[in-house]
Design an enzyme around this catalytic site. Sequence first.
Site, PDB file in Angstrom:
ATOM      1  N   THR A  94       0.727  -1.023   0.193  1.00 58.80           N
ATOM      2  CA  THR A  94      -0.141   0.220   0.010  1.00 58.80           C
ATOM      3  C   THR A  94       1.082   1.292   0.224  1.00 58.80           C
ATOM      4  OG1 THR A  94      -1.646  -1.291   1.220  1.00 58.80           O
ATOM      5  CG2 THR A  94      -1.530   1.415   1.086  1.00 58.80           C
ATOM      6  N   LYS A 169      -7.545   1.087  -2.621  1.00 54.36           N
ATOM      7  CA  LYS A 169      -6.910   1.013  -1.376  1.00 54.36           C
ATOM      8  C   LYS A 169      -7.263   2.436  -0.356  1.00 54.36           C
ATOM      9  CE  LYS A 169      -5.428  -1.493   2.025  1.00 54.36           C
ATOM     10  NZ  LYS A 169      -4.212  -1.830   2.068  1.00 54.36           N
ATOM     11  N   LYS A 244      -0.361   4.756   8.887  1.00 53.56           N
ATOM     12  CA  LYS A 244      -0.029   5.146   7.100  1.00 53.56           C
ATOM     13  C   LYS A 244      -0.331   5.481   6.268  1.00 53.56           C
ATOM     14  CE  LYS A 244       1.750   2.307   4.037  1.00 53.56           C
ATOM     15  NZ  LYS A 244       1.991   1.154   2.785  1.00 53.56           N
TER      16      LYS A 244
END
Length: 299
Positions: A94, A169, A244
């Site tokens: 990611t 995502k 994150k």
Amino acid sequence: MSPTLAFIGLGHMGAPMAANLVKAGHRVRGHDLVPAALDDAAQAGVEPAASAADAVADAEVVITMLPAGRHVLELYDTVLPAARPGTLFVDCSTIDVADARTAHERAVAAGMRSLDAPVSGGVVGAEAATLTFMAGGGEPEFTEARPLLEAMGSRVVHCGGEGAGQAAKICNNMILGISMIAVSEAFVLGESLGLSAQALYDVASTASGQCWALSVNCPVPGPVPTSPANRDYRPGFAASLMAKDLGLAADAARAGGVHTELGLRAAELYADYAERVGATEDFSGIVRTIREQSGEQPS
């Protein structure tokens, strides 16, 4: 014949993903900078490689699962010259959408093919091969990678061109982060009003408050026995990873001039939470912070 695969990044997510590819009958050459991770993967049938370049040398598909965009780009600088022309690179990390597109550009410039395919489902999904993959790239690359992704997950979606998987995502995890905070606040409020966690769960899980953060990853012990709350918030999806991902979403929102008030606030809350607990607690443990701020003792 099944393709020879290289898998770079055999951590908590990468190791079970690589193991599921082995279970599906694929030859997997793996590498990780942590020797213990490489040893553990070898126990699952992954062939250890002395270096990333060695792992990709005879591979037809290279799968990467790394912490951040800079790691992906640094790795590509190392392994692209070692790979055979036409090798398909599938990055399941990611990372920032811009970094994903740069990775695509570097792969293509080196004569390779590329797909970004980040995942949702956490360690539990990686172990059970029930991950959701969000893929970005060309249709031929997606078609070739799809059987491999299906060996590691239960849902594979082609989201569009280069970087679209990463875009999906971070948008998905913005929804998840916001909803976990909302669910946690509701449970703390319910407790203050004398409502049991089970009663609130029984209502919300079958009413309009139903969501994944409630029904699968419930932030309080009891209602969902498999949730991290029942094992002292030992992470399935660590707070640091949520911080994150929300940071990536916040950066993208600012860059695009998109007003995401709740997304930005969720990013702030998770950044503060992750600064205290790092990767030691599941992201659902943020309910403890809400209790503390409400003057309650964390459970």
